[in-house]
Design a protein around this motif. Structure first.
Motif, short mmCIF file in Angstrom:
data_model
loop_
_atom_site.label_atom_id
_atom_site.label_comp_id
_atom_site.label_asym_id
_atom_site.label_seq_id
_atom_site.Cartn_x
_atom_site.Cartn_y
_atom_site.Cartn_z
N GLN A 12 0.85 -1.16 0.00
CA GLN A 12 0.00 0.00 0.00
C GLN A 12 0.90 1.22 0.00
N THR A 29 2.75 4.66 0.94
CA THR A 29 3.26 5.09 2.24
C THR A 29 2.50 6.29 2.77
N GLU A 30 2.26 7.27 1.90
CA GLU A 30 1.63 8.50 2.36
C GLU A 30 0.66 9.04 1.31
N ILE A 47 -7.34 4.68 -1.02
CA ILE A 47 -6.11 4.01 -0.60
C ILE A 47 -6.12 2.60 -1.17
N THR A 95 -0.79 3.21 5.34
CA THR A 95 -0.77 4.45 4.55
C THR A 95 -1.11 5.60 5.47
#
Lengths: 116, 107
Positions: free
Chosen positions: B6, B8-9, B20, B101
């Motif tokens: 997934q 990271t940010e 996401i 995330t």
């Protein structure tokens, strides 16, 4: 219900010392999980119990780690001897009877362990 | 082994929508969970998918495609309190978590 209870909330110890983390699951839940969370490795499952019996301990990093569940309302995770790399947040979680596949896990507030 | 990916940010504006994504390759599959974790707190359950399709829960929705090994969590009408880490977790016989995330909501 009080939710999953963990103690202590914070623990600072020196390398080589024994550390014992405690967990009380939600009453009536028959699955109990121990997780470790670090920035580097994220959230990792260490071990889980069903009806007080350890089912899978493949995530326990090494022999320095041990976990017990003497009864349905109490579990311990012990590290002996502790090392600086054990510093992490340790979460306990529990889930309801039935298949572990479908039941959400309820997490405790965690124990932040720092080993100097 | 388990492989769960997934981003990271992610950053989004208050009132907006954020999606996401989570892709996974696991040895078995018995459902996919999404958890929310605010900084310094424990993860809390958001959603569970075991069949293909969309599950909607208020402002949050989760989608699953088992054939593609893909899920997403959709957050609508973003609020400042939605700033948190969102964890994708795949269940074979135990939960394996993605790295999470971190979503930052800006005014």
């Amino acid at each position: 219900d009080a939710g999953v209870i963990q103690s202590p909330r914070h623990e600072v110890t020196e390398m080589g010392q024994e550390v014992t983390l405690r967990c009380k699951p939600i009453s009536g839940h028959d699955y109990l999980f121990w997780y470790r969370q670090t920035m580097m490795r994220g959230l990792e499952l260490l071990i889980y119990f069903n009806n007080n019996v350890p089912i899978d301990d493949s995530g326990m990093p090494e022999d320095r780690f041990s976990a017990k569940m003497p009864n349905a309302s109490f579990s311990t995770l012990k590290i002996q001897p502790s090392e600086p790399r054990d510093s992490a947040v340790y979460f306990c979680a529990s889930s309801m009877p039935g298949s572990v596949s479908v039941n959400e896990q309820f997490f405790g507030p965690g124990t932040r362990l720092t080993v100097l | 082994g388990q492989n769960i990916d997934q981003p990271t940010e992610m950053t989004a504006t208050e009132g907006a929508i954020v999606q996401i994504n989570c892709t996974y390759q696991t040895s078995g599959f018995n459902g996919l969970f999404w958890y929310q974790q605010h900084a310094g707190e424990a993860p809390t359950f958001l959603s569970y998918n075991v069949l293909d399709g969309l599950e909607e829960k208020g402002r949050f929705s989760s989608f699953l495609s088992r054939s593609k090994g893909y899920s997403y969590l959709l957050l609508k009408e973003l609020q400042m309190k939605d700033s948190a880490s969102y964890l994708c977790a795949v269940n074979d016989y135990k939960l394996s978590f993605g790295a999470g995330t971190t979503v930052t909501v800006r005014a």
